[in-house]
Design a protein around this motif. Structure first.
Motif, PDB file in Angstrom:
ATOM      1  N   GLU A 192      20.748  32.274  59.770  1.00 29.41           N
ATOM      2  CA  GLU A 192      20.014  31.073  59.371  1.00 29.41           C
ATOM      3  C   GLU A 192      20.193  30.769  57.890  1.00 29.41           C
ATOM      4  O   GLU A 192      20.355  29.600  57.494  1.00 29.41           O
ATOM      5  CB  GLU A 192      18.532  31.245  59.710  1.00 29.41           C
ATOM      6  CG  GLU A 192      17.696  30.018  59.408  1.00 29.41           C
ATOM      7  CD  GLU A 192      16.242  30.202  59.800  1.00 29.41           C
ATOM      8  OE1 GLU A 192      15.439  29.278  59.567  1.00 29.41           O
ATOM      9  OE2 GLU A 192      15.910  31.281  60.347  1.00 29.41           O
ATOM     10  N   ARG A 195      23.602  29.127  57.274  1.00 29.28           N
ATOM     11  CA  ARG A 195      23.605  27.708  57.690  1.00 29.28           C
ATOM     12  C   ARG A 195      22.881  26.846  56.671  1.00 29.28           C
ATOM     13  O   ARG A 195      23.321  25.731  56.348  1.00 29.28           O
ATOM     14  CB  ARG A 195      22.946  27.570  59.071  1.00 29.28           C
ATOM     15  CG  ARG A 195      23.830  28.031  60.221  1.00 29.28           C
ATOM     16  CD  ARG A 195      23.309  27.492  61.549  1.00 29.28           C
ATOM     17  NE  ARG A 195      21.973  27.971  61.837  1.00 29.28           N
ATOM     18  CZ  ARG A 195      21.700  29.097  62.486  1.00 29.28           C
ATOM     19  NH1 ARG A 195      22.690  29.858  62.939  1.00 29.28           N
ATOM     20  NH2 ARG A 195      20.466  29.472  62.701  1.00 29.28           N
ATOM     21  N   ASN A 196      21.771  27.349  56.126  1.00 25.36           N
ATOM     22  CA  ASN A 196      21.034  26.573  55.128  1.00 25.36           C
ATOM     23  C   ASN A 196      21.859  26.377  53.861  1.00 25.36           C
ATOM     24  O   ASN A 196      21.864  25.294  53.265  1.00 25.36           O
ATOM     25  CB  ASN A 196      19.713  27.262  54.801  1.00 25.36           C
ATOM     26  CG  ASN A 196      18.736  27.218  55.962  1.00 25.36           C
ATOM     27  OD1 ASN A 196      18.855  26.372  56.846  1.00 25.36           O
ATOM     28  ND2 ASN A 196      17.778  28.145  55.983  1.00 25.36           N
ATOM     29  N   ASN A 201      24.026  22.539  60.821  1.00 23.69           N
ATOM     30  CA  ASN A 201      23.197  22.963  61.936  1.00 23.69           C
ATOM     31  C   ASN A 201      24.026  23.798  62.912  1.00 23.69           C
ATOM     32  O   ASN A 201      25.227  23.989  62.713  1.00 23.69           O
ATOM     33  CB  ASN A 201      22.563  21.751  62.638  1.00 23.69           C
ATOM     34  CG  ASN A 201      23.617  20.730  63.058  1.00 23.69           C
ATOM     35  OD1 ASN A 201      24.676  21.105  63.572  1.00 23.69           O
ATOM     36  ND2 ASN A 201      23.335  19.445  62.849  1.00 23.69           N
ATOM     37  N   GLU A 203      25.104  23.227  65.915  1.00 22.56           N
ATOM     38  CA  GLU A 203      26.199  22.534  66.590  1.00 22.56           C
ATOM     39  C   GLU A 203      27.436  22.428  65.710  1.00 22.56           C
ATOM     40  O   GLU A 203      28.573  22.379  66.207  1.00 22.56           O
ATOM     41  CB  GLU A 203      25.757  21.124  67.011  1.00 22.56           C
ATOM     42  CG  GLU A 203      24.729  21.091  68.140  1.00 22.56           C
ATOM     43  CD  GLU A 203      23.341  21.491  67.663  1.00 22.56           C
ATOM     44  OE1 GLU A 203      23.090  21.427  66.437  1.00 22.56           O
ATOM     45  OE2 GLU A 203      22.510  21.878  68.513  1.00 22.56           O
ATOM     46  N   GLU A 204      27.251  22.403  64.399  1.00 27.56           N
ATOM     47  CA  GLU A 204      28.380  22.246  63.485  1.00 27.56           C
ATOM     48  C   GLU A 204      29.108  23.552  63.197  1.00 27.56           C
ATOM     49  O   GLU A 204      30.130  23.556  62.514  1.00 27.56           O
ATOM     50  CB  GLU A 204      27.884  21.633  62.162  1.00 27.56           C
ATOM     51  CG  GLU A 204      27.450  20.184  62.319  1.00 27.56           C
ATOM     52  CD  GLU A 204      26.696  19.672  61.101  1.00 27.56           C
ATOM     53  OE1 GLU A 204      26.878  18.486  60.753  1.00 27.56           O
ATOM     54  OE2 GLU A 204      25.917  20.444  60.509  1.00 27.56           O
TER      55      GLU A 204
END
Length: 265
Positions: A192, A195-196, A201, A203-204
């Motif tokens: 997480e 990704r941040n 997100n 899906e990407e």
């Protein structure tokens, strides 16, 4: 060539005459077979792994010397045991099921547990083979003590948990992709925090390579050219770069990016 022979003879009397009646039998193959069996039994006895022979009722008929040492029984005690006396994962029903399975497969490998005379237990890797001799059925089992290996695996798992906990507590982002570079679209993992930091997100994740490159500051793109050589990095070498990055949630940020290549079998 020398051969082994068996001589059987008897004294025969006919009137006043006596003579010996007998015959010779070539027993070379029998002798060689017996010698080979003695060699095999000796090799099994000195094996560092436990070896034992069990009949279809679960009665243990033979143990090698390693079995005595690892299980803590003497020879007389072992000769009175059934397989479930030394393996808590087996009972008469599961033994019959295993026996029937081996009659079809002939060979089976598993991890299990052995229990010593004092009640302590240890991990074993067991190879079982179906044997039929003189119309009697047996399972020949070789058991290797894998306690050290299992403890090592547990230690690795514990260290992995500590590593990931440390990463999360530090605020660093962690990711993993499978290479080579042109195949980075498969088996992508980002935690997480990663990704941040990248502003993406879930899906990407499947377009991570294109997404990442598109958001690097134009003046810093030259720094990531080292990425082309990342899968040539060996051992403990890592690529460590800093660059400006446009995060769609956080705006323009600086990132330190540490990359290393790992090879797996």
């Amino acid at each position: 060539n020398k051969v082994w022979v068996s001589i059987k003879a008897k004294l025969v009397k006919e009137g006043d005459n006596e003579y010996i009646d007998g015959y010779f039998e070539d027993i070379t193959n029998k002798k060689l077979t017996k010698e080979m069996l003695n060699v095999y039994k000796y090799s099994v006895n000195i094996s560092p792994d436990s070896a034992y022979l069990v009949n279809c009722e679960g009665k243990i008929l033979f143990f090698n010397e390693t079995s005595y040492k690892e299980l803590g029984y003497n020879e007389e005690e072992l000769n009175n045991l059934f397989i479930w006396d030394i393996n808590p994962n087996i009972n008469p029903i599961t033994w019959r099921n295993l026996f029937n399975l081996l009659k079809e497969k002939k060979y089976f490998k598993e991890e299990s547990i052995h229990r010593r005379k004092d009640g302590s237990e240890f991990y074993v890797e067991i190879i079982s083979a179906y044997v039929i001799f003189n119309n009697d059925e047996y399972l020949s089992r070789i058991a290797r003590n894998i306690t050290q290996r299992k403890n090592f695996e547990e230690k690795i798992q514990t260290n992995d948990l500590r590593f990931f906990s440390t990463i999360r507590a530090s605020g660093l982002g962690l990711y993993e992709v499978e290479g080579p570079k042109e195949l980075l679209l498969r088996n992508v993992y980002l935690d997480e925090r990663a990704r941040n930091l990248l502003g993406m997100n879930v899906e990407e994740e499947n377009i991570i390579n294109d997404f990442w490159l598109a958001h690097i500051h134009p003046e810093d793109k030259y720094k990531v050219e080292k990425w082309d050589n990342i899968f040539e990095v060996n051992g403990d070498d890592f690529i460590n770069i800093e660059y400006r990055y446009k995060n769609k949630f956080l705006g323009d940020i600086w990132l330190r990016h540490i990359m290393g290549a790992l090879k797996r079998d």
